[in-house]
Scaffold this active site. Sequence first.
Site, short mmCIF file in Angstrom:
data_model
loop_
_atom_site.label_atom_id
_atom_site.label_comp_id
_atom_site.label_asym_id
_atom_site.label_seq_id
_atom_site.Cartn_x
_atom_site.Cartn_y
_atom_site.Cartn_z
N GLU A 1 0.80 -1.22 0.00
CA GLU A 1 0.00 0.00 0.00
C GLU A 1 0.84 1.28 0.00
OE1 GLU A 1 -2.60 -0.59 3.34
OE2 GLU A 1 -4.13 -1.53 2.10
N GLU B 1 6.16 -22.50 7.40
CA GLU B 1 6.61 -21.70 8.54
C GLU B 1 7.60 -22.44 9.43
OE1 GLU B 1 3.66 -22.04 12.23
OE2 GLU B 1 2.73 -21.05 10.51
#
Length: 270
Positions: free
Chosen positions: A81, A112
Amino acid sequence: MSIQKITEEESSYQHLEKMSVGDLLTHINNEDKKVAGAVEKALPQIESLVKIVADKMLAGGRLFYIGAGTSGRLGILDASECPPTFGVSPNLIIGIIAGGNKAITSAVEFAEDDAEQGWKDLQQHTVGDKDIVIGIAASGTTPYVIGALQKCNAHEIVTGSICCNINAPLSEVANYPVEVIVGPEFITGSTRMKSGTAQKLILNMISTTLMIQLGRVENNRMVNMQLTNEKLIDRGVRMVMDKLSIGYVAAKELLLQSGSVKKTLENHSS
């Protein structure tokens, strides 16, 4: 030091499936109200982290967010953004997620748990000692993230972290740790909820404060935003109208010629 896994503690609410919609919404909302207060308690830690990131960026460095699952997605969201909002290069703030791009929309099994892959993923961007890396993990125990920060430390790359448990292993390896303790989740262990909200608030704080420090905001306006749709063009036109005291049509013509509010105002500062 043993970790207190508050993020995995039993929810304060029982038999959720028997609750009415209204009760469910009320209880979730009540839990969410606790998040801002928890973030407030961590403001000194967040301030220390932001200051070192700003120093690195002003010296030409980049910011990396690295995480897995929800944490990784939030880092990518914040990074993605910044270019349209503040007109910066997409290479200034970079989000990395365990499992790669596929993991943005789909879970990648065991990604992960790979303590070596995080550093390999950072190396794809030629991370160096001018940069800073922030590891994000609600539990503060994610091997992918911890391993990445350990390697960064070994290569004298400054590290920060954001997690939601006290005395987390991730905090132990980060130079600038942030711990925000939001308490047990509404659904036990569902850290996409309060923990995710806390992480989003902190990421908003980090990137927004950084962009202001880097001169990408004037007064309270996004003067460097990219003009990628009519809404943003209209917003920019109104900024130009206000600053130059001219009409809409003239302001839009100048804005589109220059490409940003900041350049328009600089070109007509006299």
